[in-house]
Design a protein around this motif. Structure first.
Motif, PDB file in Angstrom:
ATOM      1  N   ASP A 114      -2.168   7.493 -40.275  1.00  0.00           N
ATOM      2  CA  ASP A 114      -2.181   7.178 -38.911  1.00  0.00           C
ATOM      3  C   ASP A 114      -3.639   6.314 -38.609  1.00  0.00           C
ATOM      4  O   ASP A 114      -4.423   7.560 -38.439  1.00  0.00           O
ATOM      5  N   PRO A 115      -3.522   5.558 -38.747  1.00  0.00           N
ATOM      6  CA  PRO A 115      -4.822   4.957 -38.584  1.00  0.00           C
ATOM      7  C   PRO A 115      -5.712   5.042 -36.265  1.00  0.00           C
ATOM      8  O   PRO A 115      -5.848   3.714 -36.043  1.00  0.00           O
ATOM      9  N   HIS A 116      -4.627   5.509 -36.034  1.00  0.00           N
ATOM     10  CA  HIS A 116      -6.031   5.724 -34.976  1.00  0.00           C
ATOM     11  C   HIS A 116      -6.206   5.719 -34.402  1.00  0.00           C
ATOM     12  O   HIS A 116      -7.309   5.576 -32.994  1.00  0.00           O
ATOM     13  N   GLU A 117      -7.625   6.029 -35.326  1.00  0.00           N
ATOM     14  CA  GLU A 117      -8.871   6.442 -35.027  1.00  0.00           C
ATOM     15  C   GLU A 117      -9.549   4.902 -34.845  1.00  0.00           C
ATOM     16  O   GLU A 117     -10.419   4.500 -34.288  1.00  0.00           O
ATOM     17  N   ILE A 118      -9.529   3.772 -36.196  1.00  0.00           N
ATOM     18  CA  ILE A 118      -9.895   2.371 -35.885  1.00  0.00           C
ATOM     19  C   ILE A 118      -9.802   1.886 -34.811  1.00  0.00           C
ATOM     20  O   ILE A 118     -10.220   0.800 -34.269  1.00  0.00           O
ATOM     21  N   GLY A 119      -8.146   2.294 -34.366  1.00  0.00           N
ATOM     22  CA  GLY A 119      -7.527   1.459 -33.594  1.00  0.00           C
ATOM     23  C   GLY A 119      -8.050   1.790 -31.825  1.00  0.00           C
ATOM     24  O   GLY A 119      -7.977   1.021 -31.470  1.00  0.00           O
ATOM     25  N   ASN A 120      -7.952   2.870 -32.200  1.00  0.00           N
ATOM     26  CA  ASN A 120      -9.434   3.324 -30.405  1.00  0.00           C
ATOM     27  C   ASN A 120     -10.206   2.171 -30.960  1.00  0.00           C
ATOM     28  O   ASN A 120     -10.859   2.060 -29.153  1.00  0.00           O
ATOM     29  N   VAL A 121     -11.093   1.980 -31.699  1.00  0.00           N
ATOM     30  CA  VAL A 121     -12.200   0.569 -31.402  1.00  0.00           C
ATOM     31  C   VAL A 121     -11.555  -0.497 -31.872  1.00  0.00           C
ATOM     32  O   VAL A 121     -12.429  -1.498 -30.768  1.00  0.00           O
ATOM     33  N   LEU A 122     -10.898  -0.563 -32.817  1.00  0.00           N
ATOM     34  CA  LEU A 122     -10.800  -2.096 -32.704  1.00  0.00           C
ATOM     35  C   LEU A 122      -9.568  -2.998 -32.696  1.00  0.00           C
ATOM     36  O   LEU A 122      -9.232  -3.774 -33.024  1.00  0.00           O
ATOM     37  N   GLY A 123      -8.135  -2.172 -32.686  1.00  0.00           N
ATOM     38  CA  GLY A 123      -7.003  -2.669 -32.271  1.00  0.00           C
ATOM     39  C   GLY A 123      -5.958  -2.443 -32.571  1.00  0.00           C
ATOM     40  O   GLY A 123      -6.754  -1.973 -34.446  1.00  0.00           O
ATOM     41  N   MET A 124      -4.925  -3.369 -32.623  1.00  0.00           N
ATOM     42  CA  MET A 124      -4.134  -4.376 -33.789  1.00  0.00           C
ATOM     43  C   MET A 124      -5.031  -4.632 -34.799  1.00  0.00           C
ATOM     44  O   MET A 124      -4.881  -4.761 -36.150  1.00  0.00           O
ATOM     45  N   ASP A 125      -6.081  -5.461 -35.019  1.00  0.00           N
ATOM     46  CA  ASP A 125      -6.849  -6.046 -36.094  1.00  0.00           C
ATOM     47  C   ASP A 125      -7.655  -4.625 -36.463  1.00  0.00           C
ATOM     48  O   ASP A 125      -7.567  -5.198 -38.446  1.00  0.00           O
ATOM     49  N   ASP A 157     -12.427   5.811 -21.895  1.00  0.00           N
ATOM     50  CA  ASP A 157     -12.028   4.532 -22.296  1.00  0.00           C
ATOM     51  C   ASP A 157     -12.372   3.866 -23.757  1.00  0.00           C
ATOM     52  O   ASP A 157     -13.141   5.055 -24.479  1.00  0.00           O
ATOM     53  N   THR A 158     -11.565   3.520 -23.996  1.00  0.00           N
ATOM     54  CA  THR A 158     -11.578   3.175 -25.539  1.00  0.00           C
ATOM     55  C   THR A 158     -12.341   1.563 -25.787  1.00  0.00           C
ATOM     56  O   THR A 158     -12.586   1.068 -24.846  1.00  0.00           O
ATOM     57  N   GLY A 159     -11.817   1.150 -27.038  1.00  0.00           N
ATOM     58  CA  GLY A 159     -12.329  -0.368 -27.652  1.00  0.00           C
ATOM     59  C   GLY A 159     -11.143  -0.704 -27.839  1.00  0.00           C
ATOM     60  O   GLY A 159     -10.904  -2.353 -27.385  1.00  0.00           O
ATOM     61  N   ALA A 160     -10.036  -0.775 -27.386  1.00  0.00           N
ATOM     62  CA  ALA A 160      -8.447  -0.943 -27.025  1.00  0.00           C
ATOM     63  C   ALA A 160      -7.355  -0.400 -26.488  1.00  0.00           C
ATOM     64  O   ALA A 160      -7.642   0.950 -26.087  1.00  0.00           O
ATOM     65  N   ILE A 161      -6.352  -1.604 -26.417  1.00  0.00           N
ATOM     66  CA  ILE A 161      -5.136  -0.037 -25.391  1.00  0.00           C
ATOM     67  C   ILE A 161      -4.110  -1.005 -26.417  1.00  0.00           C
ATOM     68  O   ILE A 161      -4.273  -1.803 -26.499  1.00  0.00           O
ATOM     69  N   LEU A 162      -3.251  -0.133 -27.246  1.00  0.00           N
ATOM     70  CA  LEU A 162      -2.538  -0.966 -27.483  1.00  0.00           C
ATOM     71  C   LEU A 162      -0.986  -0.200 -26.395  1.00  0.00           C
ATOM     72  O   LEU A 162      -0.368   0.729 -26.110  1.00  0.00           O
ATOM     73  N   SER A 163      -0.449  -1.495 -26.509  1.00  0.00           N
ATOM     74  CA  SER A 163       1.131  -0.826 -24.872  1.00  0.00           C
ATOM     75  C   SER A 163       2.327  -1.034 -25.639  1.00  0.00           C
ATOM     76  O   SER A 163       1.979  -0.680 -27.341  1.00  0.00           O
ATOM     77  N   ALA A 164       3.334  -0.235 -25.335  1.00  0.00           N
ATOM     78  CA  ALA A 164       4.696  -0.072 -26.008  1.00  0.00           C
ATOM     79  C   ALA A 164       5.570  -1.344 -26.532  1.00  0.00           C
ATOM     80  O   ALA A 164       5.693  -1.831 -27.792  1.00  0.00           O
ATOM     81  N   LYS A 165       4.973  -2.769 -26.011  1.00  0.00           N
ATOM     82  CA  LYS A 165       4.958  -4.114 -26.747  1.00  0.00           C
ATOM     83  C   LYS A 165       4.587  -4.072 -28.060  1.00  0.00           C
ATOM     84  O   LYS A 165       4.537  -4.534 -28.557  1.00  0.00           O
ATOM     85  N   ASP A 166       3.478  -3.735 -28.041  1.00  0.00           N
ATOM     86  CA  ASP A 166       2.508  -3.719 -29.066  1.00  0.00           C
ATOM     87  C   ASP A 166       3.709  -3.310 -30.925  1.00  0.00           C
ATOM     88  O   ASP A 166       3.350  -2.942 -31.221  1.00  0.00           O
ATOM     89  N   VAL A 167       3.879  -1.698 -29.714  1.00  0.00           N
ATOM     90  CA  VAL A 167       4.113  -0.550 -30.050  1.00  0.00           C
ATOM     91  C   VAL A 167       6.003  -1.258 -31.259  1.00  0.00           C
ATOM     92  O   VAL A 167       6.194  -1.282 -32.184  1.00  0.00           O
ATOM     93  N   GLU A 168       6.384  -1.945 -30.143  1.00  0.00           N
ATOM     94  CA  GLU A 168       7.600  -2.700 -30.648  1.00  0.00           C
ATOM     95  C   GLU A 168       7.661  -3.728 -31.191  1.00  0.00           C
ATOM     96  O   GLU A 168       8.720  -3.966 -32.256  1.00  0.00           O
ATOM     97  N   ALA A 485     -11.038   8.727 -28.483  1.00  0.00           N
ATOM     98  CA  ALA A 485     -11.487   7.002 -28.535  1.00  0.00           C
ATOM     99  C   ALA A 485     -12.869   6.792 -28.682  1.00  0.00           C
ATOM    100  O   ALA A 485     -13.637   5.782 -29.183  1.00  0.00           O
ATOM    101  N   HIS A 486     -13.766   7.991 -29.926  1.00  0.00           N
ATOM    102  CA  HIS A 486     -14.500   7.506 -30.751  1.00  0.00           C
ATOM    103  C   HIS A 486     -16.274   6.891 -29.803  1.00  0.00           C
ATOM    104  O   HIS A 486     -16.270   5.936 -30.228  1.00  0.00           O
ATOM    105  N   ASN A 487     -16.377   7.262 -29.264  1.00  0.00           N
ATOM    106  CA  ASN A 487     -17.382   6.890 -28.082  1.00  0.00           C
ATOM    107  C   ASN A 487     -18.629   7.662 -28.707  1.00  0.00           C
ATOM    108  O   ASN A 487     -18.847   8.527 -29.632  1.00  0.00           O
ATOM    109  N   LEU A 488     -20.045   7.716 -28.230  1.00  0.00           N
ATOM    110  CA  LEU A 488     -21.115   7.903 -28.403  1.00  0.00           C
ATOM    111  C   LEU A 488     -21.115   9.714 -28.294  1.00  0.00           C
ATOM    112  O   LEU A 488     -21.011   9.542 -26.590  1.00  0.00           O
ATOM    113  N   LEU A 489     -21.093  10.689 -29.276  1.00  0.00           N
ATOM    114  CA  LEU A 489     -20.990  11.736 -28.480  1.00  0.00           C
ATOM    115  C   LEU A 489     -22.165  12.850 -29.200  1.00  0.00           C
ATOM    116  O   LEU A 489     -23.196  12.198 -30.159  1.00  0.00           O
ATOM    117  N   ILE A 490     -22.586  13.024 -28.153  1.00  0.00           N
ATOM    118  CA  ILE A 490     -24.670  13.821 -28.486  1.00  0.00           C
ATOM    119  C   ILE A 490     -24.644  15.438 -28.466  1.00  0.00           C
ATOM    120  O   ILE A 490     -23.851  15.470 -26.616  1.00  0.00           O
TER     121      ILE A 490
END
Length: 596
Positions: A114-125, A157-168, A485-490
């Protein structure tokens, strides 16, 4: 899924080989078959292989010709290839090809990533990059489409949003095997249209909906969640959770990762209740490179189940046929049976799950625990390595937390308390000191600061809070691996070291760093989306070990502290989390004030 040929293309050939009219490509002789179909061990079994599939299981001497290769498995066990039904490859901090090199020798022949880590940063790309990487390796890399990007809309806030249309659209792709873990269980239960569209499009394409139900409630809510079409869930942390899911026909995916070791508790649903285990599977979820190298992958998790009292054959079923059934691929995978793909693991020792040889598609890929094929390296494109977008350098002043009343000396504060080797965080209300109008850490209570900085768009938004349980006595740590979301955590004991840690990761494109007294003690650059390295597993593992040692120098003695830290920002798990938008009460799903 990688196939040499579809079954329909080779039926006549397999029939001919099984009857000895044609010779097999490979025959394994004299093995002890772990028959997951019947939960028994059969002695002196041969397996004849042709066209990457199994033609015969039994006596295969009549299948042997002049060109047939032979593997003598005398004294060894023949086991179906292990399948990991829930894994985030990005959490290994390696590319897919490096991951494949690492896990194949441990008997893993298939994964459902499940590549949702990179999906949150770069989306479908980013997802497509992972899929493409997986096409070039012999490991069967199956992909489930991330369902929750972002995981908590409105709370981060993430680097991308994947909609229901993207999933379809994704469900029409052969590369997509199902829907990634549906973390938005409140959306499922409330009937959210967008959430249900994602589930519906998955079901329409006869693909598996994977789940994430992390609440201890196992009555109406769990029933409703399963009724939506979700097939499996890896979020059980108690035996009661797992047992309730199994009884309702959901696959309970019992997790054993680098930081969370849930098998010891959750497997009790089997060992204490004597239940049928067909709905129990074993998964890794998240494993660092050093864990994979030192302990292994699915072989280690199967071994852990056996150590906790599970019958070894049942434990093998939990990593083979049960997973194949969950993902509706048992026609091709999950057992050593005629017609199935020849993904076979040869074990020297069943109880210790000691892997000797690994075959995928009937090809010997690993021998004596070592990979014997070459998987060439491949570089990721530049756009995947430009994901650190901070509006300015961080300064110590950015980390100050103002008291709402400067005249006070102490203030009641909401504090996150982490639990070693567990995914949960406890919400605490504790008194913190105020100095010169600023709310401070309190090392006597083991309380330090935590800050999440938005890194995708350059907005500069920051969520500030306090965390307890890391035992830090000095310094600071930072990571861009902060689920989901993989924002910068400190996290740190002082503002100066926190600023240095954050700026260091901004300079190297993301990663993990440990800082003390203005000096960098350890650094692991992760330039691919701030999540992965292009280095080999051994190099990544070496740097992770150095990070662990540096954590200890700061006073932390937790197992895999960076992985525990990464969940501080995961606002889909109980009870209190921190995102770039602030503190999130994840029981009632609302933003709450830092001060009580």
């Amino acid at each position: 899924m990688k196939f040499t040929k579809q079954l329909r293309e080779v039926t006549k050939k397999l029939v001919a080989v099984a009857q000895g009219r044609k010779s097999a490509d490979l025959v394994i002789i004299n093995g002890k078959l772990i028959n997951v179909n019947t939960a028994e061990i059969q002695e002196n079994i041969d397996v004849a292989i042709s066209e990457g599939r199994i033609a015969l299981v039994g006596d295969a001497h009549h299948c042997i010709g002049e060109d047939t290769k032979i593997i003598d498995a005398s004294g060894q066990f023949l086991c179906p290839g292990f399948i990991d039904g829930h894994i985030h490859v990005e959490s290994s901090m390696m590319t897919v090809r490096e991951y494949a090199k690492t896990v194949i020798p441990h008997g893993t022949t298939s994964i459902y990533m499940d590549p949702h880590e990179i999906g949150n940063v770069l989306g479908m790309d980013g997802i497509k990059l992972m899929i493409e990487d997986g096409r070039d390796v012999p490991l069967r890399v199956n992909t489930v489409m991330p369902s929750c990007v972002p995981a908590c809309p409105g709370f981060e806030d993430t680097g991308a949003i994947l909609s229901a249309k993207d999933v379809e659209d994704a469900m029409l792709l052969d590369d997509i095997s199902g829907l990634g873990e549906m973390m938005n269980f409140p959306g499922v239960l409330s009937g959210d249209d967008e959430v249900h569209r994602k589930i519906q499009s998955t079901l329409e394409n006869n693909k598996t909906v994977t789940g994430h139900y992390s609440m201890p409630e196992t009555a109406e809510g769990l029933n409703a969640y399963i009724a939506s079409g979700v097939s499996c869930c890896h979020e059980s942390v108690r035996k009661e959770d797992a047992l309730a899911k199994i009884r309702l026909g959901m696959y309970a995916q019992l997790r054993e990762g680098s930081a969370w070791h849930d098998v010891k508790e959750t497997i009790r649903c089997v060992t204490e209740h004597n239940i049928d285990t067909r709905f129990v599977t074993l998964v890794s979820d998240d494993r660092h490179a050093n864990t994979l190298i030192e302990y292994g992958h699915m072989d280690h998790i199967v071994k852990r189940a056996i150590e906790e009292g599970v019958n070894p054959i049942n434990a093998i079923q939990m990593a083979t046929i049960n997973v194949a059934e969950c993902f509706n691929v048992s026609r091709d995978l999950g057992s050593i049976s005629p017609g199935k793909l020849a993904d076979i693991v040869i074990l020297d020792d069943l109880a210790r799950v000691k892997v000797d040889k690994v075959l995928i598609n009937g090809e010997l890929l690993s021998d004596n625990g070592n990979l014997i094929i070459d998987i060439p390296n491949k570089s990721y494109p530049d756009f995947a390595k430009s994901t650190m977008n901070l509006p300015k350098d961080l300064t110590p002043d950015d980390f100050e937390i103002d008291s709402p009343d400067a005249s006070m000396s102490i203030i009641a504060t909401r504090v996150m308390e982490v639990i070693e080797a567990k995914v949960g965080i406890i919400a605490k209300k504790l008194l913190l000191p105020i100095k010169e109008g600023k709310v401070c850490c309190d090392l006597s209570q083991d309380i330090v600061k935590a800050v999440v900085v938005e890194r995708h768009s350059g907005s500069g938004t920051m969520g500030k809070g306090f965390v307890r349980g890391f035992h830090l006595k000095s310094g600071a740590v930072a990571s861009t691996v902060s689920h989901d979301a993989h924002n910068l955590l400190i996290v740190g004991t002082n503002d100066s070291d926190m600023a240095l840690a954050g700026n260091t990761l901004a300079e190297v494109g993301g990663g993990m760093v440990v800082v003390k007294d203005g000096k960098i003690l350890a650094l692991l650059p992760l330039p691919i989306a701030g999540l992965m390295s292009e280095e080999c597993a051994e190099k990544v593992a070496e740097l992770v070990e150095k990070l662990d040692e540096a954590w200890k120098e700061l006073g932390c003695d937790l197992v895999s502290p960076f992985m525990t830290m990464a969940l501080i920002a995961l606002a889909v798990l109980p009870e209190l989390r921190l995102t770039n938008r602030g503190l999130v009460d994840t029981v009632n799903f609302k933003i709450v004030d830092l001060f009580v």
